[in-house]
Motif scaffolding. Structure first.
Motif: not given
Length: 387
Positions: A33-43, A54-56, A195-198, A295-303
């Protein structure tokens, strides 16, 4: 009786094959999710404050998450030395690209806010994007090459030989099937990052993340299904002509291996492993549904379930093969002939039983302390923001 004789060699080999999978999955679940967050940063972030939010969300945890990557590399080196030697030799430039991108990430975190200039910060934001997108893609490309086999052979003294130049070997990795696996990996981790950012942000950032994450999930599901079909009709599997001794010597050249049929015959021989791809598809479907519903918490679990299923399906499908050879199938590395000694595996297992639970407890404590959303107020008030 010698202490390590309480666990036979074959069992230790399977345990360490499973532990290697646990470490790699742990890396995908956390640093993914760190890598996914970094890749999503510009968008997902359009202003400097939003980008800082986002970075924090990942800044305080990325170093701890990357421990799983280091543990995985260490486990390969100590438990599967031939695998370490063959893979790091053949995938040298790919590994260099991954490490270079991962180096950009901490530098980007540390230097981005050292100056106020917009150009300065945007350049470091690009570095953070590269630090997320490149490893997420290259790891998938590597998996695609492992499924197809690597072009190496072993000499009688077990030295691994790759033909061709380093640059030629690098471009040979970028075949269509491996690139498809790279797309699956990238989109899967984009969904995970969303999912992490949500879970960790609110407002416009979370809304954009859910939108991009839903799209990435659909791409991941489609790519995963296409890769499975490709394995069925377009890529040969490997099998033993005669099953080797599970507690035999660590010498792949003693095995008789042929390349024929399909990897997916494993699902006929061991039907229970179908639970892995099922978890992958169900996890993606529910994560996409959760992203759209907020649904933030459950989405992270499903991911996490989706990643667990997809990554584990590769190992379960290939078992007992770890890295097949396209040049000389008899040089293929398997669970039964590519491990360290009985004593080495036993001593390492003892250390793992002690320290892995400590890592898990500490990691759980860190996430408990850092629980909650990161807001724009957090990053604008003095003393609250790390980056």
């Amino acid at each position: 009786m010698i202490l390590h004789d309480f666990i036979d060699f074959a069992t230790l080999r399977v345990i360490w094959w499973a532990l290697l999978g646990v470490l790699l999955i742990g890396f995908a679940l956390t640093d993914g999710f760190d890598m996914g967050t970094g890749a999503l940063l510009p968008f997902v972030a359009r202003t400097d404050v939003e980008r800082r939010v986002v970075i924090n969300t990942v800044g305080p945890v990325w170093e701890g998450n990357q421990v799983w990557f280091i543990l995985g590399g260490g486990a390969i080196f100590a438990a599967w030395p031939p695998l370490y030697a063959v893979s790091f030799s053949g995938f040298y430039l790919a590994m260099f690209a991954v490490l270079a991108a991962l180096i950009l990430r901490p530098v980007g975190f540390k230097y981005r806010s050292k100056r106020e200039g917009e150009r300065w910060r945007r350049n470091w934001d690009r570095a953070l994007f590269v630090g997320g997108a490149v490893p997420a893609t290259v790891f998938g490309v590597a998996v695609g090459n492992v499924l197809q086999g690597a072009p190496f052979h072993l000499t009688p003294d077990l030295m691994s030989i790759y033909d061709g130049s380093a640059l030629g070997k690098f471009f040979a990795l970028l075949d269509p099937f491996s690139l498809l696996c790279g797309v699956v990996s990238m989109s899967m981790l984009l969904m995970h990052g969303a999912a992490w950012l949500g879970l960790k942000t609110e407002g416009a950032i979370a809304a954009r993340a859910r939108r991009y994450g839903s799209l990435a999930g659909l791409v991941a599901a489609g790519g995963y299904a296409l890769a499975g079909l490709w394995l069925l009709v377009g890529i040969d599997g490997y099998r033993f002509v005669e099953a080797p001794s599970p507690d035999g010597p660590s010498n792949p050249l003693l095995s008789d291996v042929v390349r024929e049929g399909t990897w997916l015959v494993a699902y006929l021989e061991r039907p229970w492993i179908a639970v892995a791809p099922l978890m992958g598809f169900v996890g993606i479907a529910m994560a996409v549904r959760g992203l759209r519903a907020g649904r933030d918490l459950s989405t992270m679990g499903w991911s996490k379930m989706a990643i667990l299923g997809i990554v584990s399906s590769v190992g379960l499908t290939m078992f007992p093969f770890i890295l097949p050879s396209t040049v000389d199938p008899n040089s293929s590395l398997t669970v039964w002939d590519a491990s360290s000694s009985h004593l080495t595996l036993f001593v390492m297992l003892g250390a793992t039983v002690i320290f892995l639970p400590l890592i898990l407890v500490y990691t759980a404590w860190v996430y408990r302390v850092l629980w909650g959303k990161v807001t724009e107020a957090d990053v604008t008030e003095k003393g609250e923001s790390l980056y």
